[in-house]
Design an enzyme around this catalytic site. Structure first.
Site, short mmCIF file in Angstrom:
data_model
loop_
_atom_site.label_atom_id
_atom_site.label_comp_id
_atom_site.label_asym_id
_atom_site.label_seq_id
_atom_site.Cartn_x
_atom_site.Cartn_y
_atom_site.Cartn_z
N GLN A 34 0.89 -1.09 -0.19
CA GLN A 34 0.10 0.13 0.11
C GLN A 34 0.93 0.83 -0.29
O GLN A 34 0.79 2.10 -0.82
CB GLN A 34 -0.72 -0.30 1.17
CG GLN A 34 -1.69 -1.16 0.87
CD GLN A 34 -2.83 -1.29 2.25
OE1 GLN A 34 -2.39 -1.11 3.13
NE2 GLN A 34 -4.05 -1.54 1.99
N ASP A 36 4.14 1.59 -0.88
CA ASP A 36 4.73 1.86 -1.99
C ASP A 36 3.62 2.08 -3.31
O ASP A 36 3.97 2.96 -4.42
CB ASP A 36 5.21 -0.03 -3.18
CG ASP A 36 7.21 0.00 -1.42
OD1 ASP A 36 6.85 0.53 -1.17
OD2 ASP A 36 6.54 -1.06 -1.99
N LYS A 112 22.98 6.62 26.75
CA LYS A 112 23.88 7.69 25.49
C LYS A 112 24.44 6.86 24.41
O LYS A 112 24.77 5.43 25.01
CB LYS A 112 24.93 8.09 26.60
CG LYS A 112 26.04 8.86 25.90
CD LYS A 112 27.59 9.00 26.72
CE LYS A 112 28.24 9.87 25.79
NZ LYS A 112 29.01 9.56 24.32
N LYS A 306 29.60 6.68 32.01
CA LYS A 306 29.62 5.66 31.58
C LYS A 306 29.97 4.09 31.73
O LYS A 306 29.61 4.09 33.01
CB LYS A 306 31.69 5.55 30.61
CG LYS A 306 31.29 7.01 29.97
CD LYS A 306 30.73 7.05 29.22
CE LYS A 306 31.02 6.98 27.54
NZ LYS A 306 32.64 7.03 27.10
#
Length: 657
Positions: A34, A36, A112, A306
């Site tokens: 649909q 496309d 992050k 970190k």
């Protein structure tokens, strides 16, 4: 085919909605067939009636013409780097600093992502530009490539000018698919998803970028006119503009909640579809953010918590000796390839042979290797218990691996003394052109290798003989790229003398020493004797001897460079009537301007900037968190002033800092 403008506009809106649900919300409202079919109908109308084409139509994401290179782009507001913290103790310290000024503040925590930072600028609701982070102030303009990323809206409802910042990422699954395709076509494989995202985003052909499944995830803003008081509300508002909502974002009211959010993300790091390398913590109050402000390089109101470094084991197969620009031999361990956080690690530096001996590292040893984020892999230690008798001692080389001349073996370092050694020449040229030296943009290590191997340059002087025609004959070179390099080389004419001295790569002589030499002796630097040099504040025997030896061996090179570049002699413009003239000054603590900028200004007023406090220091200028240098100055009864006092003195002399 669509018959009129009204139907076309209606179907563009529907197509945009379908794309948003598919690419951003991961909740398709139409089948691929649909989508496309509707896409084909919209595209057919636009080709028939190009004047009716809506700039934000999904068909406009296919990419434009192939570029010759990326131009530079200045961000409206600087993109700052975040300070890192690594454990709960550092978290307690960081939050504690904020609580001193703003007790009971809350925070916003979000993943992050390990990708490429991108800065989008919208004006009148339309995407005007997209640029990489670069050095924080100036990045590369990649607007056409950014427009191919479905999760970047081409149009937003906010009409005032605004910079929206985020990370361009690629999922682990899509990364594997791209590498599988590249393997079939014989192309080099990407090392990890971050490399794939960066390589895809920086394609000169936007159509290639369009084929890669890149995703943009917002994490903040730059220039804006918002009056929001909450960072979390701001991020939620941005998501309503059609951006991918920041996943796993959490409002935390205390340290315990921050730590819990962090531990939850750590538990997801291996199963989450996008690579994570930590958690970003941001103070939620925007007025408090503005009040806290920034250090020289990072905001005081945000940090990156970190993830723990990943430790794995591998085996040392052999040792390769690399030759640096100064001739120092660095042993590098060739390892059994091991994957750490999406990166295949096959090499790690052993630093020097003293380090090898100290750690008792041997060939065929099983070793512990660590890598945290972008940090270079490091060998921690060998696992002696796993030795099986096949281990071999790593012996010091006696001859250069490149030119085969006999090496000079010192206490710690081993050197090749042959100035004509091919490895030394290439490294010397690369350093000569580097940012802290002559700053020749476009002449990095890979380009130096290419020019050297093609016979275009064989020494530093050859840089100034490069012809644009020679560059255009090489693979990957177009007119704009070649002209940019020629212009960058020309721009080195009349640079400050200290930059040229620093660019020569003299052993023991860095940026600070180069400035002192230029300030003290001008163009006669290499004509001075040992007594002259040793008299410079901070110069030791090794530094003085190194300058003299370099000047004797490279006399012709230095003379020709002086003629070609005609560097400016900084001390000719130094004032001698300033409060700071002839004073030896130490800068310490966090200052509002980059320390290099303040130092350069004071040097232009006749000051000598030194790094450590001693009885010979005349003045210490300090900012926040000055620490031990300020304490030592007080103990020695050395005159100290704040940055604010510095500004007042300069203002009285007619100078603005």
């Amino acid at each position: 085919m669509l018959k009129n403008l009204k139907d076309y506009q209606k179907n563009v809106a529907l197509l945009t909605q379908m794309a948003h649900h598919y690419y951003v919300l991961d909740n398709p409202i139409a089948t691929d067939a649909q989508y496309d079919q509707l896409y084909a109908e919209v595209l057919a109308y636009e080709r028939a009636y190009p004047k009716d084409c809506i700039a934000s139509s999904p068909t406009q994401r296919v990419g434009g013409a192939v570029l010759e290179g990326f131009s530079k782009h200045k961000h409206s507001e600087r993109m700052w780097s975040l300070d890192d913290i690594f454990d709960s103790a550092e978290l307690l310290e960081w939050v504690g600093r904020i609580y001193k000024t703003y007790p009971n503040m809350s925070f916003v925590c979000s993943p992050k992502f390990d990708g490429v930072s991108l800065n989008l600028y919208y004006e009148n609701g339309m995407l005007i530009s997209a640029a990489t982070r670069g050095d924080g102030s100036i990045g590369e303009l990649i607007t056409q490539n950014a427009k191919t990323i479905p999760s970047i809206p081409l149009e937003i409802p906010h009409k005032e000018g605004i910079e929206i910042r985020g990370e361009v990422v690629i999922t682990k699954d899509d990364f594997e698919k791209i590498n599988a395709q590249r393997l079939q076509t014989g192309e080099n494989l990407f090392a990890n998803p971050r490399n794939a995202a960066a390589g895809s985003l920086r394609q000169l052909d936007p159509k290639i970028t369009a084929k890669r499944k890149l995703k943009f995830i917002p994490w903040g803003i730059g220039k804006n006119t918002f009056e929001n008081k909450s960072f979390l509300e701001l991020m939620e508002q941005i998501a309503q503009y059609g951006f991918y909502p920041t996943p796993l974002i959490k409002h935390c009211h205390n340290i315990e909640e921050i730590q819990a959010a962090y531990e939850h993300l750590v538990s997801l790091r291996h199963t989450y579809p996008i690579m994570l390398d930590g958690m970003v913590i941001v103070l939620d109050s925007i007025p408090a953010q503005k009040s806290l402000g920034y250090t020289i390089k990072s905001p005081r109101f945000a940090c990156a918590y970190k993830f723990p470094a990943i430790q794995k084991s591998s085996k040392i197969l052999s040792v390769t000796n690399q030759v640096g620009r100064s001739g120092v031999i660095t042993p590098v361990a060739e390892l059994e390839p091991i994957e750490i956080e999406g990166a295949m690690i096959a090499r790690a530096t052993l630093h020097n042979y003293s380090e090898i001996q100290k750690k008792d590292i041997r060939i065929n040893d099983t070793i512990i290797i660590v890598r945290s984020g972008d940090v270079i892999p490091k060998i921690i230690k060998p696992i002696i218990e796993l030795r099986d008798g096949t281990q071999l001692e790593i012996t010091k080389p006696s001859h250069c691996p490149v030119c085969h001349s006999e090496l000079l073996i010192e206490d710690i370092f081993i050197r090749c003394q042959n100035l004509s050694c091919k490895a030394r020449i290439k490294e010397s040229i690369t350093y000569f052109a580097s940012k802290k030296a002559l700053n020749i943009d476009g002449l990095g290590g890979k380009i130096v290798d290419q020019l050297f191997e093609n016979g275009i340059i064989s020494n530093i002087l050859d840089i100034y003989a490069i012809q644009i025609e020679s560059l255009l004959g090489l693979e990957g070179w177009r007119q704009k790229k070649a002209q940019n390099l020629i212009d960058a080389i020309k721009a080195t004419k009349n640079i400050p003398l200290w930059r040229l001295i620093n660019a020569l790569g003299i052993e023991h002589i860095g940026e600070g020493a180069s400035k002192k030499l230029a300030l003290s002796f001008g163009l006669e630097v290499f004509e001075k004797d040992y007594d002259d040099l040793i008299a410079i504040d901070g110069f030791g025997q090794e530094m003085a001897a190194s300058v003299i030896d370099f000047g004797i061996v490279n006399k012709d090179l230095i003379q020709k460079l002086l003629e070609l570049i005609t560097p400016q002699v900084s001390h000719e413009n130094v004032r001698d009537d300033s409060f700071f003239s002839t004073k030896s000054i130490v800068l310490t603590g966090t200052l509002s301007k980059p320390r290099e900028q303040i130092a350069a200004l004071l040097e232009s007023l006749g000051a000598k900037i030194i790094s450590s406090v001693s009885k010979n220091t005349d003045l210490v200028i300090y900012g926040e968190n000055a620490g031990s240098k300020l304490q030592k100055a007080n103990d020695l009864h050395i005159h100290t002033i704040t940055e604010e006092t510095l500004r007042e003195i300069l203002k009285n002399e007619g100078i603005e800092l």
